[in-house]
Design a protein around this motif. Structure first.
Motif, PDB file in Angstrom:
ATOM      1  N   TYR A  14      42.186  13.223  40.592  1.00  0.00           N
ATOM      2  CA  TYR A  14      43.134  14.890  40.267  1.00  0.00           C
ATOM      3  C   TYR A  14      42.304  16.142  40.652  1.00  0.00           C
ATOM      4  CZ  TYR A  14      46.820  17.951  38.990  1.00  0.00           C
ATOM      5  OH  TYR A  14      47.015  18.604  39.021  1.00  0.00           O
ATOM      6  N   GLN A  15      41.745  16.229  39.532  1.00  0.00           N
ATOM      7  CA  GLN A  15      41.260  17.406  39.055  1.00  0.00           C
ATOM      8  C   GLN A  15      41.544  18.664  40.363  1.00  0.00           C
ATOM      9  OE1 GLN A  15      41.359  15.011  36.946  1.00  0.00           O
ATOM     10  NE2 GLN A  15      41.688  16.454  34.735  1.00  0.00           N
ATOM     11  N   ASP A  16      39.368  17.434  40.677  1.00  0.00           N
ATOM     12  CA  ASP A  16      39.075  17.735  41.895  1.00  0.00           C
ATOM     13  C   ASP A  16      39.831  17.697  42.578  1.00  0.00           C
ATOM     14  OD1 ASP A  16      36.248  19.360  42.041  1.00  0.00           O
ATOM     15  OD2 ASP A  16      35.519  17.084  43.553  1.00  0.00           O
ATOM     16  N   GLN A  17      40.704  17.790  43.645  1.00  0.00           N
ATOM     17  CA  GLN A  17      41.489  17.742  44.116  1.00  0.00           C
ATOM     18  C   GLN A  17      42.396  18.938  44.273  1.00  0.00           C
ATOM     19  OE1 GLN A  17      41.013  15.030  46.489  1.00  0.00           O
ATOM     20  NE2 GLN A  17      42.734  14.698  47.029  1.00  0.00           N
ATOM     21  N   ILE A  18      42.266  19.522  43.603  1.00  0.00           N
ATOM     22  CA  ILE A  18      42.684  21.165  43.379  1.00  0.00           C
ATOM     23  C   ILE A  18      41.623  22.387  43.649  1.00  0.00           C
ATOM     24  CG2 ILE A  18      43.569  22.389  41.661  1.00  0.00           C
ATOM     25  CD1 ILE A  18      45.741  20.020  42.440  1.00  0.00           C
ATOM     26  N   ARG A  19      42.154  22.763  44.417  1.00  0.00           N
ATOM     27  CA  ARG A  19      40.864  23.979  44.724  1.00  0.00           C
ATOM     28  C   ARG A  19      41.518  25.041  44.607  1.00  0.00           C
ATOM     29  NH1 ARG A  19      39.247  23.080  51.579  1.00  0.00           N
ATOM     30  NH2 ARG A  19      38.193  21.815  49.818  1.00  0.00           N
ATOM     31  N   ILE A  20      39.824  26.062  43.434  1.00  0.00           N
ATOM     32  CA  ILE A  20      40.551  27.009  43.617  1.00  0.00           C
ATOM     33  C   ILE A  20      39.609  28.392  44.226  1.00  0.00           C
ATOM     34  CG2 ILE A  20      40.512  29.196  41.486  1.00  0.00           C
ATOM     35  CD1 ILE A  20      42.516  27.411  40.876  1.00  0.00           C
ATOM     36  N   VAL A  21      40.624  29.294  44.837  1.00  0.00           N
ATOM     37  CA  VAL A  21      39.648  29.908  45.378  1.00  0.00           C
ATOM     38  C   VAL A  21      39.704  31.275  45.620  1.00  0.00           C
ATOM     39  CG1 VAL A  21      39.889  30.542  48.477  1.00  0.00           C
ATOM     40  CG2 VAL A  21      40.574  27.866  47.718  1.00  0.00           C
ATOM     41  N   LEU A  22      38.750  31.852  45.815  1.00  0.00           N
ATOM     42  CA  LEU A  22      39.021  33.735  45.417  1.00  0.00           C
ATOM     43  C   LEU A  22      38.114  34.127  46.164  1.00  0.00           C
ATOM     44  CD1 LEU A  22      36.440  33.775  41.323  1.00  0.00           C
ATOM     45  CD2 LEU A  22      39.252  32.852  42.336  1.00  0.00           C
ATOM     46  N   VAL A  23      39.150  35.113  46.566  1.00  0.00           N
ATOM     47  CA  VAL A  23      38.930  35.895  47.744  1.00  0.00           C
ATOM     48  C   VAL A  23      37.986  37.387  47.824  1.00  0.00           C
ATOM     49  CG1 VAL A  23      39.849  36.729  50.409  1.00  0.00           C
ATOM     50  CG2 VAL A  23      40.569  35.050  48.913  1.00  0.00           C
ATOM     51  N   GLU A  24      36.748  37.258  48.593  1.00  0.00           N
ATOM     52  CA  GLU A  24      36.485  38.310  47.837  1.00  0.00           C
ATOM     53  C   GLU A  24      36.167  39.012  46.605  1.00  0.00           C
ATOM     54  OE1 GLU A  24      37.899  41.218  51.706  1.00  0.00           O
ATOM     55  OE2 GLU A  24      36.424  40.156  53.119  1.00  0.00           O
ATOM     56  N   THR A  25      35.632  38.404  45.791  1.00  0.00           N
ATOM     57  CA  THR A  25      35.845  38.637  44.752  1.00  0.00           C
ATOM     58  C   THR A  25      34.484  40.188  44.452  1.00  0.00           C
ATOM     59  OG1 THR A  25      36.165  37.316  43.979  1.00  0.00           O
ATOM     60  CG2 THR A  25      35.365  38.264  42.250  1.00  0.00           C
ATOM     61  N   SER A  26      34.769  41.423  44.389  1.00  0.00           N
ATOM     62  CA  SER A  26      34.292  42.515  43.747  1.00  0.00           C
ATOM     63  C   SER A  26      32.933  42.539  42.973  1.00  0.00           C
ATOM     64  CB  SER A  26      34.904  43.377  43.729  1.00  0.00           C
ATOM     65  OG  SER A  26      36.209  43.872  44.552  1.00  0.00           O
ATOM     66  N   HIS A  27      33.411  42.083  41.307  1.00  0.00           N
ATOM     67  CA  HIS A  27      32.209  41.972  40.601  1.00  0.00           C
ATOM     68  C   HIS A  27      32.164  40.457  40.268  1.00  0.00           C
ATOM     69  CE1 HIS A  27      33.609  45.816  39.931  1.00  0.00           C
ATOM     70  NE2 HIS A  27      34.553  45.770  39.860  1.00  0.00           N
ATOM     71  N   SER A  28      31.114  40.101  39.905  1.00  0.00           N
ATOM     72  CA  SER A  28      30.596  38.806  39.892  1.00  0.00           C
ATOM     73  C   SER A  28      31.357  38.519  39.193  1.00  0.00           C
ATOM     74  CB  SER A  28      28.906  38.611  40.233  1.00  0.00           C
ATOM     75  OG  SER A  28      28.317  39.540  39.606  1.00  0.00           O
ATOM     76  N   GLY A  29      30.361  39.275  37.352  1.00  0.00           N
ATOM     77  CA  GLY A  29      31.473  38.486  36.202  1.00  0.00           C
ATOM     78  C   GLY A  29      32.371  37.748  36.129  1.00  0.00           C
ATOM     79  N   ASN A  30      33.288  38.532  37.126  1.00  0.00           N
ATOM     80  CA  ASN A  30      35.103  38.225  37.333  1.00  0.00           C
ATOM     81  C   ASN A  30      35.155  35.846  37.291  1.00  0.00           C
ATOM     82  OD1 ASN A  30      36.437  39.966  35.669  1.00  0.00           O
ATOM     83  ND2 ASN A  30      36.495  40.609  38.459  1.00  0.00           N
ATOM     84  N   ILE A  31      34.372  36.450  38.178  1.00  0.00           N
ATOM     85  CA  ILE A  31      33.546  34.675  38.551  1.00  0.00           C
ATOM     86  C   ILE A  31      33.188  34.017  37.967  1.00  0.00           C
ATOM     87  CG2 ILE A  31      32.131  33.444  40.603  1.00  0.00           C
ATOM     88  CD1 ILE A  31      31.870  35.681  42.685  1.00  0.00           C
ATOM     89  N   GLY A  32      32.211  33.788  37.320  1.00  0.00           N
ATOM     90  CA  GLY A  32      31.843  33.958  35.694  1.00  0.00           C
ATOM     91  C   GLY A  32      32.835  33.328  35.101  1.00  0.00           C
ATOM     92  N   ALA A  33      34.239  33.983  34.789  1.00  0.00           N
ATOM     93  CA  ALA A  33      35.015  34.115  34.081  1.00  0.00           C
ATOM     94  C   ALA A  33      36.243  32.940  34.424  1.00  0.00           C
ATOM     95  CB  ALA A  33      35.904  35.609  33.621  1.00  0.00           C
ATOM     96  N   VAL A  34      36.044  33.328  35.539  1.00  0.00           N
ATOM     97  CA  VAL A  34      37.013  32.572  36.052  1.00  0.00           C
ATOM     98  C   VAL A  34      36.452  30.403  36.257  1.00  0.00           C
ATOM     99  CG1 VAL A  34      37.793  30.676  38.465  1.00  0.00           C
ATOM    100  CG2 VAL A  34      38.270  33.240  38.036  1.00  0.00           C
ATOM    101  N   ALA A  35      34.824  30.569  36.733  1.00  0.00           N
ATOM    102  CA  ALA A  35      34.812  29.218  36.410  1.00  0.00           C
ATOM    103  C   ALA A  35      34.863  28.825  34.825  1.00  0.00           C
ATOM    104  CB  ALA A  35      33.104  29.738  36.403  1.00  0.00           C
ATOM    105  N   ARG A  36      34.577  29.969  34.255  1.00  0.00           N
ATOM    106  CA  ARG A  36      34.958  28.951  32.000  1.00  0.00           C
ATOM    107  C   ARG A  36      36.924  29.200  31.686  1.00  0.00           C
ATOM    108  NH1 ARG A  36      34.269  32.716  26.932  1.00  0.00           N
ATOM    109  NH2 ARG A  36      34.777  31.859  25.395  1.00  0.00           N
ATOM    110  N   ALA A  37      37.849  29.271  32.661  1.00  0.00           N
ATOM    111  CA  ALA A  37      39.411  29.138  32.655  1.00  0.00           C
ATOM    112  C   ALA A  37      39.166  27.815  32.974  1.00  0.00           C
ATOM    113  CB  ALA A  37      39.937  30.108  33.421  1.00  0.00           C
ATOM    114  N   MET A  38      38.480  27.611  33.980  1.00  0.00           N
ATOM    115  CA  MET A  38      38.312  26.814  35.013  1.00  0.00           C
ATOM    116  C   MET A  38      38.229  25.360  34.054  1.00  0.00           C
ATOM    117  SD  MET A  38      37.406  26.992  38.866  1.00  0.00           S
ATOM    118  CE  MET A  38      37.881  25.814  39.508  1.00  0.00           C
ATOM    119  N   LYS A  39      37.277  24.839  34.033  1.00  0.00           N
ATOM    120  CA  LYS A  39      35.997  24.142  32.546  1.00  0.00           C
ATOM    121  C   LYS A  39      37.730  23.626  31.465  1.00  0.00           C
ATOM    122  CE  LYS A  39      32.200  22.040  31.466  1.00  0.00           C
ATOM    123  NZ  LYS A  39      30.538  22.156  31.052  1.00  0.00           N
TER     124      LYS A  39
END
Length: 290
Positions: A14-39
């Motif tokens: 079920y969890q993998d069916q949910i896709r988190i999509v980030l559009v044109e993220t400016s700062h790569s650090g925010n991508i890492g922070a999102v990955a942490r929030a997801m996990k």
């Protein structure tokens, strides 16, 4: 480049069916922070639409051990690619639109996502750090998700917004696991007798024995007199019963009282001025209205 991470919980279910999509993220650090929030919430399906920079050291550093989410992340050049195989799309929106669109709060969005996840992929879309999703991008969504934050300071950073949505997804998932069960994930543990408490609750007999012992010791130290009890013992009884003590706690308190008794016996052997102590105890009771 980065340290290994533990695998994401329940991958390809079920969890993998949910896709988190980030559009044109400016700062790569925010991508890492999102990955942490997801996990944190057991999710691991991350898609990146035209990020300014990824992968890089900053994103892995901010992921704080969620590097496996970043390793699996799909990088695409357009939102169309990220949504093409999805059956439901929901986008976060902080502002109203000229054309009213179906809007849902995070808990309802999580329930709807779970419903559609049985049919196919579900995308939860988050926009740019500076100005979110464009009108055209929001029109690609079946529903808009609005986080009811403080209207005087409503802006959430990207990782915070993702964390809120992922938390609601997690809570809905756990509730679905525990329907008709004992709720091991969500049940509270606040007092003896609750699942997980390490010591059984004290019995009524144990508690009454403690109260009798307590009153005896309070008399011995001349703080309490049965001939002039006022409201001391009822108030102490109310205090300790409110605590819902367990057997170990009762034993500890009885041990404290026994030590006090021994100290009183040693004191009485020296012969202190008992009248002075009693007068002080009475004065204390009058002052505190007990």
């Amino acid at each position: 480049m980065h340290k290994p991470a533990l695998p994401v919980e329940e991958t390809d279910t079920y969890q993998d069916q949910i896709r988190i999509v980030l559009v044109e993220t400016s700062h790569s650090g925010n991508i890492g922070a999102v990955a942490r929030a997801m996990k944190n919430m057991g999710l691991g399906n991350l898609w990146l639409v035209n990020p300014a920079s990824f992968p890089d050291e900053a994103s892995y550093a901010r992921s704080a051990g969620a590097s496996d989410v970043l390793d699996r992340a799909q990088v695409v050049s357009s939102l169309d690619e990220a949504l093409a195989d999805c059956v439901l799309v929901m986008g976060t929106s902080a502002r109203g639109r000229k054309v009213p669109w179906p809007v849902t709060a995070p808990p309802e969005a999580a329930a709807r996502a779970a419903q559609y996840a049985h049919q196919g992929r579900v995308a939860m879309v988050f926009g740019r750090e500076s100005n979110g999703l464009s009108n055209d991008e929001l029109q690609r969504c079946h529903y808009h998700i609005h986080v009811p934050s403080n209207p005087e300071y409503s802006s959430l950073n990207l990782a915070m917004a993702v964390q809120v949505i992922c938390y609601e997804l997690r809570m809905h998932y756990l509730r679905s696991l525990e329907e008709g069960e004992s709720r091991p994930h969500l049940g509270s543990m606040v007092r003896p007798g609750d699942p997980g408490w390490d010591v059984p609750p004290a019995s009524v007999g144990d508690v009454e024995g403690f109260f009798g012992h307590l009153e005896s010791v309070l008399e011995a130290v001349e703080f309490h007199r049965r001939s002039n009890p006022r409201q001391l013992m009822p108030r102490l009884r109310r205090l300790f019963q409110r605590a819902h003590m367990d057997q170990m706690e009762i034993n500890i308190l009885r041990g404290v009282l026994t030590s006090v008794e021994k100290a009183v016996e040693a004191r009485d052997g020296v012969g202190p001025d008992k009248a002075t102590a009693a007068d002080a105890a009475d004065e204390g009771q009058d002052k505190d209205h007990v």
